[in-house]
Design an enzyme around this catalytic site. Structure first.
Site, PDB file in Angstrom:
ATOM      1  N   ASP A 108      52.489  39.719  39.063  1.00 66.70           N
ATOM      2  CA  ASP A 108      51.398  39.720  38.030  1.00 66.70           C
ATOM      3  C   ASP A 108      51.804  38.972  36.795  1.00 66.70           C
ATOM      4  O   ASP A 108      52.794  39.007  36.128  1.00 66.70           O
ATOM      5  CB  ASP A 108      51.465  41.220  37.577  1.00 66.70           C
ATOM      6  CG  ASP A 108      50.393  41.586  37.028  1.00 66.70           C
ATOM      7  OD1 ASP A 108      49.800  40.547  36.245  1.00 66.70           O
ATOM      8  OD2 ASP A 108      49.820  42.929  36.716  1.00 66.70           O
ATOM      9  N   SER A 164      45.117  47.464  32.850  1.00 67.19           N
ATOM     10  CA  SER A 164      45.133  46.250  32.093  1.00 67.19           C
ATOM     11  C   SER A 164      44.887  46.747  30.696  1.00 67.19           C
ATOM     12  O   SER A 164      45.462  47.474  30.036  1.00 67.19           O
ATOM     13  CB  SER A 164      44.165  45.277  32.613  1.00 67.19           C
ATOM     14  OG  SER A 164      44.282  44.223  32.180  1.00 67.19           O
ATOM     15  N   HIS A 201      47.801  40.874  39.276  1.00 69.03           N
ATOM     16  CA  HIS A 201      47.101  41.843  38.308  1.00 69.03           C
ATOM     17  C   HIS A 201      45.854  42.531  39.204  1.00 69.03           C
ATOM     18  O   HIS A 201      45.623  43.637  38.832  1.00 69.03           O
ATOM     19  CB  HIS A 201      46.662  40.862  37.369  1.00 69.03           C
ATOM     20  CG  HIS A 201      46.258  41.639  35.990  1.00 69.03           C
ATOM     21  ND1 HIS A 201      47.298  42.322  35.064  1.00 69.03           N
ATOM     22  CD2 HIS A 201      45.173  41.902  35.444  1.00 69.03           C
ATOM     23  CE1 HIS A 201      46.751  42.969  34.123  1.00 69.03           C
ATOM     24  NE2 HIS A 201      45.422  42.558  34.289  1.00 69.03           N
TER      25      HIS A 201
END
Ligand SMILES: *[C@@H]1O[C@H](CO)[C@@H](O)[C@H](O)[C@H]1NC(C)=O
Ligand SMILES: *[C@@H]1O[C@H](CO)[C@@H](O)[C@H](O)[C@H]1NC(C)=O
Ligand SMILES: *[C@@H]1O[C@H](CO)[C@@H](O)[C@H](O)[C@H]1NC(C)=O
Length: 410
Positions: free
Chosen positions: A352, A182, A385
């Site tokens: 995601d 991320s 995610h």
């Protein structure tokens, strides 16, 4: 993890906390005394003690002082569970927003990337960015000082990432692999695009890569970004964004009032429908996370959601930008400048909402001249995610292919 906030697993997790477990114990509770508790922590209650020693692995606590005064903690796992010393190169793991190094250790040793890499012979180093529980120290400031919160991810690139990579390189003596999740991928991509760190890095694995952010499909994330940008001075005045506190709750209420947003599962709203997280462990996670960030960082991410470019923090007026950057608009991080021979492993998920497929496609287009043998892309259709760090099957689905990639550069 907040406008894209998200960026990390984080938002979602933090939102879960806010709505479902208000009152849960927090290191940053509303009580002023508790708020300072992190500053009195000693190594004896660090991540090694709480997350690694308990699993029977060796672990060392390290401290690194940034050029702007923050004191970060790093954990090193220098051996396999058997005690056999690492015989592969060092690897530095960088978490995303609202998170800290605990995400790499959270599931069982057979499921968590930190332990898996140690068991495969890597010298594993875990970074914790500024203002998180175990990296909250500063040589002269406390969280009550405005200046303590005057940073966005630009500083995570120019100070935290730089200092941690250099420290690991100097300690081990070899070039390192890097793995980020991320926001931890954006930090690396930004540094590489400026030609930084390349002399110390042998390869980079990017899980749920974040670069361009403006095709995010989630209405919740777009609204969160709009709310930050509509009242920048208010948010900057708060300095610190603590997911569990009142301002975040109010933000969440506004987001959940939008008809398209179904807040019955906040994790899903902000990170996508994670297929493979062990829901019975969420409570344990909430004992550690979410971690605070600066409101300036949230605004910076919101600017990216709105503008689609990857640039330094925009002060919003030409004179201030001129003062900070010597130019009227913030300097851009040009992803096409990432050297074509830098080994990159990139893995993204079809579900995601933060590292959304269309934005990742733009990044891949930026990398179109990258050496074909130097870029490995692993698309996992069912992943969202948080699956990349906490999926119970991530070892088989992501980490084994990732280690096959690393092996080429050991
Ligand atoms: C929201 O999601 C929950 C669980 O997925 C579902 O039961 C509920 O019907 C949804 N609400 C609306 C208004 O769509
Ligand atoms: C899920 O978490 C529970 C509680 O920690 C644990 O007992 C169980 O083994 C976990 N399941 C998987 C598939 O990791
Ligand atoms: C993505 O999530 C949706 C909604 O939860 C689900 O129906 C779909 O099967 C998922 N996609 C994949 C490829 O798993």
């Amino acid at each position: 993890m907040a406008m894209k906030i998200f960026f990390s697993t984080f938002l979602s997790i933090f939102l879960v906390c806010i709505s479902e477990v208000q009152g849960r114990k927090s290191l940053y509770s509303l009580n002023g005394k508790d708020k300072l508790a992190p500053f009195f922590r000693s190594d004896s209650d660090g991540i090694c003690k709480s997350m690694v020693d308990t699993q029977g692995y060796k672990c060392e606590e390290h401290k690194v002082t940034m050029k702007d005064g923050f004191i970060l903690s790093l954990q090193r796992m220098p051996a396999r569970r058997s005690g056999k010393t690492a015989d592969k190169p060092p690897i530095l793991l960088q978490h995303g927003i609202f998170s800290d190094a605990i995400v790499w250790l959270f599931n069982s040793p057979d499921e968590s990337l930190g332990f898996i890499l140690a068991d495969n012979g890597y010298d594993v180093w875990l970074a914790n960015t500024r203002a998180t529980t175990y990296s909250s120290g500063h040589i002269s400031l406390t969280p009550n000082d405005q200046a303590y919160w005057d940073w966005s991810w630009d500083e995570l690139v120019s100070y935290d990432l730089h200092a941690c990579v250099e420290y690991v390189y100097n300690q081990n003596g070899q070039k390192l692999h890097y793995a980020g999740h991320s926001l931890g991928t954006l930090m690396a991509l930004a540094a590489f695009s400026e030609g930084e760190l390349l002399n110390m890095i042998r390869s980079s694995a990017l899980l749920s890569p974040i670069a361009h952010l403006n095709q995010i499909p989630s209405p919740a994330i777009k609204v969160a970004a709009d709310i930050f940008l509509a009242d920048v001075l208010y948010w900057l005045g708060l300095r610190e964004f603590v997911p569990k506190e009142q301002e975040a709750r109010q933000l969440l209420e506004k987001i959940c009032a939008i008809p398209e947003v179904n807040c019955s599962n906040l994790m899903t709203v902000f990170t996508g429908p994670n297929c493979c997280i062990n829901s019975s462990r969420i409570d344990v996670l909430l004992d550690h996370e979410p971690q605070p960030t600066s409101t300036k960082n949230m605004i910076h991410l919101a600017q990216m959601v709105r503008n689609g470019n990857i640039a330094m923090f925009d002060y919003g007026d030409q004179a201030q930008n001129m003062q900070h950057y010597g130019q009227a608009s913030p300097p851009v991080y040009d992803m096409t400048s990432i050297p074509n021979d830098l080994p990159l492993f990139l893995s993204n998920g079809g579900n995601d909402t933060l590292s959304d497929v269309n934005d990742v496609d733009v990044l891949l287009h930026n990398l179109k001249d990258h050496g074909k043998d130097k870029l490995t892309v692993l698309f996992i259709e069912e992943y969202a995610h948080v699956d990349f760090v906490m999926g119970v099957n991530a070892n088989r689905v992501v980490y084994q292919p990732m280690m096959n990639f690393l092996k080429q550069y050991n």
